[in-house]
Scaffold this motif. Structure first.
Motif, PDB file in Angstrom:
ATOM      1  N   UNK A   1       0.819  -1.215   0.000  1.00 16.22           N
ATOM      2  CA  UNK A   1       0.000   0.000   0.000  1.00 16.22           C
ATOM      3  C   UNK A   1       0.853   1.266   0.000  1.00 16.22           C
ATOM      4  N   UNK A   2       1.836   1.315   0.895  1.00 19.22           N
ATOM      5  CA  UNK A   2       2.670   2.516   1.003  1.00 19.22           C
ATOM      6  C   UNK A   2       3.633   2.668  -0.160  1.00 19.22           C
ATOM      7  N   UNK A   3       3.849   1.609  -0.917  1.00 10.85           N
ATOM      8  CA  UNK A   3       4.754   1.653  -2.073  1.00 10.85           C
ATOM      9  C   UNK A   3       4.016   1.984  -3.362  1.00 10.85           C
ATOM     10  N   UNK A   4       2.714   1.780  -3.362  1.00 13.21           N
ATOM     11  CA  UNK A   4       1.912   1.940  -4.577  1.00 13.21           C
ATOM     12  C   UNK A   4       1.586   3.413  -4.786  1.00 13.21           C
ATOM     13  N   UNK A   5       2.338   4.025  -5.696  1.00 24.53           N
ATOM     14  CA  UNK A   5       2.274   5.477  -5.863  1.00 24.53           C
ATOM     15  C   UNK A   5       2.359   5.848  -7.340  1.00 24.53           C
ATOM     16  N   UNK A   6       1.656   6.900  -7.695  1.00 27.12           N
ATOM     17  CA  UNK A   6       1.777   7.524  -9.018  1.00 27.12           C
ATOM     18  C   UNK A   6       2.497   8.850  -8.816  1.00 27.12           C
ATOM     19  N   UNK A   7       3.666   8.981  -9.449  1.00 32.74           N
ATOM     20  CA  UNK A   7       4.546  10.130  -9.272  1.00 32.74           C
ATOM     21  C   UNK A   7       4.585  10.984 -10.531  1.00 32.74           C
ATOM     22  N   UNK A   8       4.974  12.254 -10.350  1.00 31.91           N
ATOM     23  CA  UNK A   8       5.130  13.152 -11.493  1.00 31.91           C
ATOM     24  C   UNK A   8       6.441  13.936 -11.354  1.00 31.91           C
ATOM     25  N   UNK A   9       7.127  14.110 -12.498  1.00 30.42           N
ATOM     26  CA  UNK A   9       8.361  14.899 -12.549  1.00 30.42           C
ATOM     27  C   UNK A   9       8.270  15.858 -13.730  1.00 30.42           C
ATOM     28  N   UNK A  10       8.535  17.126 -13.488  1.00 31.48           N
ATOM     29  CA  UNK A  10       8.507  18.115 -14.570  1.00 31.48           C
ATOM     30  C   UNK A  10       9.860  18.256 -15.261  1.00 31.48           C
ATOM     31  N   UNK A  11      10.889  17.677 -14.657  1.00 25.06           N
ATOM     32  CA  UNK A  11      12.215  17.652 -15.270  1.00 25.06           C
ATOM     33  C   UNK A  11      12.977  16.470 -14.698  1.00 25.06           C
ATOM     34  N   UNK A  12      14.124  16.161 -15.295  1.00 25.22           N
ATOM     35  CA  UNK A  12      14.916  15.025 -14.843  1.00 25.22           C
ATOM     36  C   UNK A  12      15.881  15.390 -13.722  1.00 25.22           C
ATOM     37  N   UNK A  13      15.829  16.635 -13.256  1.00 28.98           N
ATOM     38  CA  UNK A  13      16.747  17.056 -12.191  1.00 28.98           C
ATOM     39  C   UNK A  13      16.001  17.376 -10.897  1.00 28.98           C
TER      40      UNK A  13
END
Length: 265
Positions: free
Chosen positions: A171-183
């Motif tokens: 449960x705590x590992x199941x995440x949808x992440x977003x990144x606007x850049x690679x840095x």
């Protein structure tokens, strides 16, 4: 006369299709009516043996996993433990780099960098890397996740010019992440339950869509509102969803056979 091409199609660009049989890459320019052999990857002798039949390729996981367009001249071919950069105009491999970890479930191109995530059993929950591969500079770690089992998917969002990452499995590992850049560090968008355990994401201007990937609970298709990050349950599906695509303003998600006490199939 019926012609059957016994290959695996990886990339569709209008009427042009790119496919593989073992380590051999094929191309069709007429919607798959006819195929031409383009080249054969130079792989280890044991890998050639493992890739002789469809069954052995599946059993030993010795196959081409992904073909993706980098730019007008180059394709990236992922398989046999390497990322190969293939020049379509010269019909040659220009560079190749070893893959970190086992085969990635998905790859995408973000700001001219091929991106993939490590996917392995990882029972001990060791750190898991998000990898970027530059055709000239090679591979480097973009970000290291220390609180997940593995990375399910990496997806390019053309509406926000952003990178989205899906991880699992608890449960705590199941995440949808977003990144606007690679840095920059990934930002958690949806997390904390089996209903945020996903592989594939599909994008629209106002919403992001996904289907859950869990054998522990019932699976559903959800939408994520881009502005509020609120999720909306759309409908129930009978098993985990691994795959999906968007075509002609329609979204398609495919479930897999993953029987459990909860899943019907």
């Amino acid at each position: 006369m019926l012609f059957i091409f016994n290959g695996r199609v990886h990339l569709v660009e209008g009427s042009v299709l790119w496919a593989s049989i073992g380590a051999t890459i094929y191309c069709s320019v007429n919607d798959g009516a006819t195929w031409s052999k383009k080249f054969k990857l130079d792989i280890a002798v044991k890998d050639r043996l493992y890739s002789l039949t469809r069954l052995s390729r599946r059993l030993f996981r010795k196959d081409v996993n992904h073909i993706i367009r980098m730019n007008d001249d180059y394709l990236a071919i992922v398989g046999f433990g390497f990322v190969y950069f293939y020049c379509t105009s010269s019909n040659q491999i220009s560079n190749y780099y070893k893959i970190f970890g086992s085969r990635p479930l998905s790859v995408c191109v973000f700001n001219n960098i091929l991106v993939y995530g490590e996917y392995k059993s990882n029972v001990k929950r060791s750190p898991i890397n998000l990898i970027g591969v530059d055709r000239y500079a090679g591979s480097k770690v973009i970000y290291t996740f220390k609180n997940v089992r593995h990375i399910h998917g990496v997806h390019y969002d053309r509406f926000d010019n952003a990178l989205w990452v899906t991880t699992g499995d608890r449960d705590n590992e199941s995440t949808i992440w977003k990144m606007n850049s690679l840095i920059e560090e990934p930002v958690s968008i949806v997390t904390g339950s089996q209903q945020s355990r996903a592989v594939q994401l599909l994008f629209e201007k106002k919403n992001v869509y996904y289907g859950t990937d869990t054998p522990l609970e019932k699976n559903y298709v959800y939408s994520i509102n881009r502005s509020t990050h609120k999720i909306k349950k759309i409908f129930y599906v009978h098993s985990s969803i691994f795959y999906g695509c968007s075509f002609n303003k329609m979204h398609y998600l495919a479930s897999v056979c993953e029987p459990s006490d909860i899943n019907d199939i």
